[in-house]
Scaffold this motif. Structure first.
Motif, mmCIF file in Angstrom:
data_model
loop_
_atom_site.group_PDB
_atom_site.id
_atom_site.type_symbol
_atom_site.label_atom_id
_atom_site.label_comp_id
_atom_site.label_asym_id
_atom_site.label_seq_id
_atom_site.Cartn_x
_atom_site.Cartn_y
_atom_site.Cartn_z
ATOM 1 N N MET A 18 36.454 41.281 36.157
ATOM 2 C CA MET A 18 37.317 40.203 35.660
ATOM 3 C C MET A 18 38.433 40.009 36.683
ATOM 4 S SD MET A 18 36.392 39.070 32.529
ATOM 5 C CE MET A 18 37.704 38.844 31.351
ATOM 6 N N TRP A 19 38.550 38.803 37.197
ATOM 7 C CA TRP A 19 39.553 38.491 38.209
ATOM 8 C C TRP A 19 40.748 37.792 37.572
ATOM 9 C CZ3 TRP A 19 34.630 36.255 40.464
ATOM 10 C CH2 TRP A 19 33.950 37.213 41.241
ATOM 11 N N ALA A 20 41.897 37.930 38.209
ATOM 12 C CA ALA A 20 43.083 37.194 37.782
ATOM 13 C C ALA A 20 42.837 35.716 38.030
ATOM 14 C CB ALA A 20 44.302 37.656 38.568
ATOM 15 N N VAL A 21 43.160 34.881 37.054
ATOM 16 C CA VAL A 21 43.089 33.433 37.213
ATOM 17 C C VAL A 21 44.526 32.950 37.379
ATOM 18 C CG1 VAL A 21 42.421 31.242 36.172
ATOM 19 C CG2 VAL A 21 41.001 33.278 35.805
ATOM 20 N N VAL A 22 44.797 32.377 38.532
ATOM 21 C CA VAL A 22 46.148 31.965 38.887
ATOM 22 C C VAL A 22 46.217 30.446 38.944
ATOM 23 C CG1 VAL A 22 47.937 32.107 40.671
ATOM 24 C CG2 VAL A 22 46.480 34.099 40.192
ATOM 25 N N GLY A 76 51.615 29.420 40.660
ATOM 26 C CA GLY A 76 51.417 30.789 41.104
ATOM 27 C C GLY A 76 51.338 31.788 39.959
ATOM 28 N N GLU A 77 51.338 31.285 38.719
ATOM 29 C CA GLU A 77 51.327 32.130 37.531
ATOM 30 C C GLU A 77 49.916 32.581 37.187
ATOM 31 O OE1 GLU A 77 52.433 31.660 32.768
ATOM 32 O OE2 GLU A 77 52.543 29.916 34.092
ATOM 33 N N MET A 78 49.757 33.879 36.870
ATOM 34 C CA MET A 78 48.481 34.375 36.348
ATOM 35 C C MET A 78 48.406 33.945 34.886
ATOM 36 S SD MET A 78 47.039 38.225 35.837
ATOM 37 C CE MET A 78 45.771 38.509 34.610
ATOM 38 N N ILE A 79 47.414 33.107 34.568
ATOM 39 C CA ILE A 79 47.305 32.555 33.218
ATOM 40 C C ILE A 79 46.121 33.121 32.437
ATOM 41 C CG2 ILE A 79 48.476 30.422 33.840
ATOM 42 C CD1 ILE A 79 45.636 29.087 33.829
ATOM 43 N N GLY A 80 45.288 33.903 33.110
ATOM 44 C CA GLY A 80 44.126 34.448 32.427
ATOM 45 C C GLY A 80 43.334 35.340 33.340
ATOM 46 N N GLN A 81 42.152 35.676 32.859
ATOM 47 C CA GLN A 81 41.220 36.466 33.657
ATOM 48 C C GLN A 81 39.811 35.969 33.380
ATOM 49 O OE1 GLN A 81 41.257 40.607 32.380
ATOM 50 N NE2 GLN A 81 42.318 39.996 30.523
#
Length: 189
Positions: free
Chosen positions: A61-65, A70-75
């Motif tokens: 699972m990768w960080a979704v930015v 530039g905010e990480m909003i999910g994975q």
């Protein structure tokens, strides 16, 4: 950076992502399909499990930015899961509730789907969805997936009915001796 879409960047998660990860995993409504919010130990274990998967499998699972902020909003990403009595590649997606209903899950998961077929050479991609999670079912359907079966997963001491959605890799044309080159090139030969 592993994947890029029109609005999103997907990359490996790091320790710096813990605050954003907590905002997702410690939100009771977001984590309804997991039988509630995670405590701090569970959040830490989740991140370490993903980092182990990056090392051992080359993905997770990768960080979704959100590129705009530039905010990480999910994975979102592929993981190996046990579904319908076999180990398969599965796309998972889990987003901060503040960013629901904007198409981000479908956008990220479609990029992962295409990556799994193109870069990993998979023949099929699954999504396991708890049978009461309509929003996740809709994402799977938008990815072109169909229900292939039902199974029960025991998590946190609870038997949870799930649907196994899947999509097969698109044909390349090579299966029947047809070149995958564009038609113009085939005529030149």
């Amino acid at each position: 950076m592993i994947l890029r879409t029109s609005r999103l960047d997907l990359r490996e998660m790091t320790e710096d992502d813990l605050p954003a990860l907590r905002a997702i995993l410690q939100d009771a409504e977001t984590m309804t399909a997991y039988e509630g919010a995670f405590d701090e130990e569970m959040v830490q274990a989740w991140l370490h499990r993903m980092r182990d998967r990056y090392r051992d499998d080359g993905f997770g699972m990768w960080a979704v930015v959100l590129r705009e902020s530039g905010e990480m909003i999910g994975q979102c990403g592929p993981t190996v899961q046990h579904i319908l009595d076999e180990d398969v590649l599965e796309v998972g997606y889990l987003f901060n509730r503040a960013h629901w209903h904007r198409g981000y899950a479908t956008e990220a998961a479609a990029a992962v789907r295409d990556h799994v077929f193109r870069a990993l050479g998979a023949d099929r991609l699954f999504a396991q969805v708890r049978d009461m999670n309509v929003a996740s079912m809709n994402v799977a359907i938008r990815l072109g997936m169909t229900v292939r079966g039902r199974f029960v997963k025991n998590y946190r001491g609870v038997d949870m009915p799930h649907l196994a959605f899947a999509i097969d890799a698109p044909p390349t044309g090579r299966e029947h001796g047809v070149s995958a080159a564009p038609p113009e090139r085939r005529r030149e030969r």
